[in-house]
Design an enzyme around this catalytic site. Sequence first.
Site, mmCIF file in Angstrom:
data_model
loop_
_atom_site.group_PDB
_atom_site.id
_atom_site.type_symbol
_atom_site.label_atom_id
_atom_site.label_comp_id
_atom_site.label_asym_id
_atom_site.label_seq_id
_atom_site.Cartn_x
_atom_site.Cartn_y
_atom_site.Cartn_z
ATOM 1 C CB THR A 322 -3.335 -5.878 9.099
ATOM 2 O OG1 THR A 322 -3.980 -7.117 9.387
ATOM 3 C CG2 THR A 322 -1.881 -6.140 8.737
ATOM 4 C CG HIS A 374 12.049 -1.205 -3.404
ATOM 5 N ND1 HIS A 374 12.386 0.013 -2.860
ATOM 6 C CD2 HIS A 374 13.234 -1.875 -3.525
ATOM 7 C CE1 HIS A 374 13.693 0.070 -2.647
ATOM 8 N NE2 HIS A 374 14.239 -1.055 -3.061
#
Length: 413
Positions: A322, A374
């Site tokens: 993006t 994560h």
Amino acid sequence: MIIEIKIPTPGESITEVELGKWLVDDGSIVSKNEEVAEIESDKATLTLVAPETGKISFKVEEGVTVAVGELACTIDTDAAGEVALDPPVAAQPKAEPETIKTEASTEKTSSADQRRIKTTAVAREIMEEHHLSVDDIIQGLQRIGKKEVEAVINQPTSTQKMESAPKNLFSRDESREKMSMLRRKLSQRLVAVKNETAMLTTFNEVDMSPIMEIRKQFQNKFIEKHGLKLGFMSFFTKAVATAMQFHPAINSMIDGEEILTPQFVDVGIAVQTPKGLMVPIVRNAESKSIPAIELEIKELAEKARSKKISVEELTGGTFTITNGGTFGSLLSTPIINPPQSAILGMHNIVDRPMAVDGQVVIRPMMYLALSYDHRIIDGKDSVGFLVKVKSLLEKPQLLLTDGKLPEELLLEL
């Protein structure tokens, strides 16, 4: 003959859509291949097109959710012959044609413009009633409808503007509109990402001098050969696809209790459209050249903004890029596009003082942000991936060698 236009299937898994907006008036004469309505799914905004010329009749109201295959409108093709869309010159009044004078004192008749521009039957009737020409409405339109004509009629004269009361400097007005299906789905997905992932963001910066120099030196040749400008996004797309070879965990995603790691890189390019954010997919970016990627990005972005893109072209993707820099963003933390596990954020290019070989020099720098899940991506991979992307962008020639130094290839390392 009555032609039925039914709600098409935007995608295999979509069973209902929302009729967002009618683009023509109910009962008006529409032309063949004219866009008559916008339909919105939870992934994209598409258009309904008239298959033939005729009189349209609505069967569904704006804002209503309808099932795929349901009747949206009908077109009566027999009514098309009642009014000629392009009246012959002989049918024009014999009044003196209006003229427009340019700085070079050349003249152009507005009647000629009127024959080239399509107008609806309702629009022509109102124009004749109020003695208006096409030039009075607006120059350059390909189609003039009732709303455009009435806008000119209701426009206040200069005297009325002077006599009108001054605008209130303090307002308590509010506007309210229904969220589109695409916007509703997008909001749900964004909240789900925040609640269901362990999202972290790591940052780095890249010196854009090498890529900017390539664009400056070869832009004209690139345009001449490929027919489009060389941008930045194709370099970033190729760089992330190459960096995946060194850090495949970035390309992985959670599938139940398993980790799925595709051996291909399908890069989603976030595109801002009037209806919201869409993410078309450049598939197998690892196998494509810079010109091929540049062309595909351009075509997909144009299709997304013009509501011509298919659901299939928006489905899938293993990684997303993006670019907030196009709007002036200096730094941000982009949100992951599920079920993907990472997203790269590009930002504004700003000249900043940098220490290079013991000297302070001014370089065009861009901050990079990598948001990642994560749960399956460790800090070592996330940081290492972003460092690899940085090195590939600062040494674009490495994109020709799959990210390896020529010396490494020479020594088969």
